[in-house]
Structures are given as structure tokens and as C-alpha cells.
Design a protein around this motif. Structure first.
Motif, PDB file in Angstrom:
ATOM      1  N   ILE A  71       0.842  -1.201   0.000  1.00 58.00           N
ATOM      2  CA  ILE A  71       0.000   0.000   0.000  1.00 58.00           C
ATOM      3  C   ILE A  71       0.880   1.255   0.000  1.00 58.00           C
ATOM      4  O   ILE A  71       0.567   2.235  -0.674  1.00 58.00           O
ATOM      5  CB  ILE A  71      -0.947   0.001   1.228  1.00 58.00           C
ATOM      6  N   ILE A  72       1.972   1.219   0.737  1.00 52.62           N
ATOM      7  CA  ILE A  72       2.903   2.350   0.761  1.00 52.62           C
ATOM      8  C   ILE A  72       3.407   2.633  -0.646  1.00 52.62           C
ATOM      9  O   ILE A  72       3.421   3.776  -1.095  1.00 52.62           O
ATOM     10  CB  ILE A  72       4.077   2.087   1.722  1.00 52.62           C
ATOM     11  N   ARG A  73       3.802   1.590  -1.339  1.00 55.34           N
ATOM     12  CA  ARG A  73       4.335   1.758  -2.696  1.00 55.34           C
ATOM     13  C   ARG A  73       3.255   2.211  -3.680  1.00 55.34           C
ATOM     14  O   ARG A  73       3.478   3.099  -4.489  1.00 55.34           O
ATOM     15  CB  ARG A  73       4.974   0.456  -3.175  1.00 55.34           C
ATOM     16  N   GLN A  74       2.105   1.591  -3.633  1.00 54.76           N
ATOM     17  CA  GLN A  74       1.041   1.890  -4.591  1.00 54.76           C
ATOM     18  C   GLN A  74       0.452   3.284  -4.438  1.00 54.76           C
ATOM     19  O   GLN A  74       0.135   3.934  -5.423  1.00 54.76           O
ATOM     20  CB  GLN A  74      -0.106   0.879  -4.459  1.00 54.76           C
ATOM     21  N   PHE A  75       0.296   3.731  -3.209  1.00 55.00           N
ATOM     22  CA  PHE A  75      -0.461   4.964  -2.980  1.00 55.00           C
ATOM     23  C   PHE A  75       0.358   6.104  -2.378  1.00 55.00           C
ATOM     24  O   PHE A  75      -0.198   7.109  -1.979  1.00 55.00           O
ATOM     25  CB  PHE A  75      -1.680   4.673  -2.093  1.00 55.00           C
ATOM     26  N   ALA A  82      -0.546   4.149   6.045  1.00 55.09           N
ATOM     27  CA  ALA A  82      -0.694   2.794   5.503  1.00 55.09           C
ATOM     28  C   ALA A  82      -1.039   1.802   6.607  1.00 55.09           C
ATOM     29  O   ALA A  82      -1.889   0.924   6.428  1.00 55.09           O
ATOM     30  CB  ALA A  82       0.585   2.373   4.781  1.00 55.09           C
ATOM     31  N   ALA A  83      -0.415   1.959   7.768  1.00 54.24           N
ATOM     32  CA  ALA A  83      -0.708   1.070   8.897  1.00 54.24           C
ATOM     33  C   ALA A  83      -2.135   1.286   9.405  1.00 54.24           C
ATOM     34  O   ALA A  83      -2.819   0.317   9.758  1.00 54.24           O
ATOM     35  CB  ALA A  83       0.304   1.298  10.013  1.00 54.24           C
ATOM     36  N   ALA A  84      -2.597   2.534   9.428  1.00 52.90           N
ATOM     37  CA  ALA A  84      -3.978   2.806   9.848  1.00 52.90           C
ATOM     38  C   ALA A  84      -4.959   2.140   8.885  1.00 52.90           C
ATOM     39  O   ALA A  84      -5.951   1.536   9.307  1.00 52.90           O
ATOM     40  CB  ALA A  84      -4.231   4.314   9.929  1.00 52.90           C
ATOM     41  N   TYR A  85      -4.673   2.238   7.604  1.00 51.11           N
ATOM     42  CA  TYR A  85      -5.511   1.582   6.592  1.00 51.11           C
ATOM     43  C   TYR A  85      -5.531   0.070   6.825  1.00 51.11           C
ATOM     44  O   TYR A  85      -6.598  -0.555   6.840  1.00 51.11           O
ATOM     45  CB  TYR A  85      -4.981   1.913   5.193  1.00 51.11           C
ATOM     46  N   ALA A  86      -4.349  -0.519   7.020  1.00 56.60           N
ATOM     47  CA  ALA A  86      -4.261  -1.974   7.220  1.00 56.60           C
ATOM     48  C   ALA A  86      -4.977  -2.401   8.501  1.00 56.60           C
ATOM     49  O   ALA A  86      -5.666  -3.428   8.518  1.00 56.60           O
ATOM     50  CB  ALA A  86      -2.795  -2.409   7.252  1.00 56.60           C
ATOM     51  N   ILE A 104      -7.192   9.565   1.971  1.00 58.07           N
ATOM     52  CA  ILE A 104      -8.575   9.869   1.592  1.00 58.07           C
ATOM     53  C   ILE A 104      -8.865   9.339   0.185  1.00 58.07           C
ATOM     54  O   ILE A 104      -9.921   8.746  -0.062  1.00 58.07           O
ATOM     55  CB  ILE A 104      -8.866  11.377   1.707  1.00 58.07           C
ATOM     56  N   LYS A 105      -7.916   9.514  -0.735  1.00 58.55           N
ATOM     57  CA  LYS A 105      -8.090   8.977  -2.096  1.00 58.55           C
ATOM     58  C   LYS A 105      -8.273   7.468  -2.064  1.00 58.55           C
ATOM     59  O   LYS A 105      -9.150   6.924  -2.741  1.00 58.55           O
ATOM     60  CB  LYS A 105      -6.882   9.326  -2.971  1.00 58.55           C
ATOM     61  N   LEU A 106      -7.443   6.780  -1.276  1.00 61.39           N
ATOM     62  CA  LEU A 106      -7.560   5.326  -1.154  1.00 61.39           C
ATOM     63  C   LEU A 106      -8.917   4.938  -0.570  1.00 61.39           C
ATOM     64  O   LEU A 106      -9.559   3.997  -1.040  1.00 61.39           O
ATOM     65  CB  LEU A 106      -6.415   4.772  -0.298  1.00 61.39           C
TER      66      LEU A 106
END
Length: 161
Positions: A71-75, A82-86, A104-106
Motif C-alpha cells: 500500500i505504501i508503494r502503490q499509494f 498505511a498502517a492505519a488503513y491496514a 482519503i483517495k484510497l
């Protein structure tokens, strides 16, 4: 459960709304990496956040880096976002508290509910936790602290009128 990154917690603490949010929703989860970003810093906002961690109203949860490296690389997200998203995905959270544009975009791509600090303040007003004049004051301060466009600021002000 709500999950947050560091910026939204800091913004809410800056305008004295973090404790009001936690009174309302009870608990916010954050990944360990988010806590690591803020702990040890010497500011009033960080001390408020650390107090809520000690009071178990902000729960620190560990999430393995391998679950969010892609996710870090992609977005182009920072580690905390990224950790909050995961973590949100792992615990099937209710919403993500974030003011980070890339996260927010993700969230929009994946139809994940997200809440920015200004929306929290408006929510507190609508639940009668803060008065109208205090709401406008907090929105104005957030506008100064955050990276909000004038359009977003005007939108949230109109939600109070």
C-alpha cells in the motif's frame, strides 16, 4: 471501532475536540507505528493524546509491516497512514479518521468511510456536545492548522448554519 492516523488526532487535540470525540465514540484504535510517530514529542497536543492512551480510550494495536508495505508503494502513503488503513481492514473498522489526502483517495477508491477533523467538529455540534459559536471557532482553527481548501472549509461552515 474507529481507526485513526496521527494527524487527525493532533488536529482534534489542538482544538480541544479529542476528548469530546472520545466521550462520544468511547475508543479509537491506532497502529503502534502511529503512536511511535507522536510519542516523546513535547507539545500540549501530544500530551493530550498520551493521556488518552493511558486512559485506554486510544488503543494501540500492532499490525505487521508486511501487511501494508505494498500500500505504501502503490499509494505513496507514509507508514502511519498505511498502517492505519491496514488496521482498519484487519479489524473491520467503522470508519477511518484521517486528514491525509492520499489516504482519503484510497478510502474513496475502496469505499471506506472516512472522517476528517472538521467533520468530527460538525458531528459534535449536531449531537449538541458543543455550541454553535464554539463550532465555528474550532472550524476556523482547523482551517488554519490543516491543509483544507477554502471550499471544504466553507462546506463545513454551511453544515452548521
Amino acid at each position: 471501532m474507529f481507526v485513526s492516523n496521527s494527524s487527525t488526532l493532533i488536529l482534534l487535540a489542538k482544538v480541544n475536540a479529542l476528548n469530546l470525540l472520545l466521550d462520544d465514540i468511547k475508543i479509537v484504535a491506532i497502529p503502534q507505528v502511529v503512536y511511535d510517530e507522536i510519542k516523546g514529542k513535547d507539545s500540549f497536543e501530544i500530551m493530550l493524546i498520551e493521556k488518552e492512551v493511558k486512559n485506554d480510550r486510544i488503543k494501540i494495536q500492532d499490525i505487521e509491516k508486511k501487511t501494508y508495505e505494498e500500500i505504501i508503494r502503490q499509494f505513496k502513503l507514509d507508514g502511519g497512514e498505511a498502517a492505519a488503513y491496514a488496521l482498519f481492514k484487519k479489524i473491520k473498522g467503522k470508519a477511518l479518521l484521517t486528514d491525509d489526502g492520499e489516504l482519503i483517495k484510497l478510502c474513496k477508491i475502496e469505499n471506506i468511510p472516512f472522517i476528517v477533523a472538521m467533520a468530527v467538529v460538525v458531528r459534535l455540534y449536531k449531537k449538541r456536545k458543543i455550541k454553535k459559536d464554539e463550532t465555528f471557532e474550532k472550524l476556523s482553527k482547523l482551517y488554519g492548522y490543516g491543509r483544507y481548501s477554502d471550499e471544504i472549509y466553507q462546506y463545513f461552515k454551511s453544515e452548521v448554519r
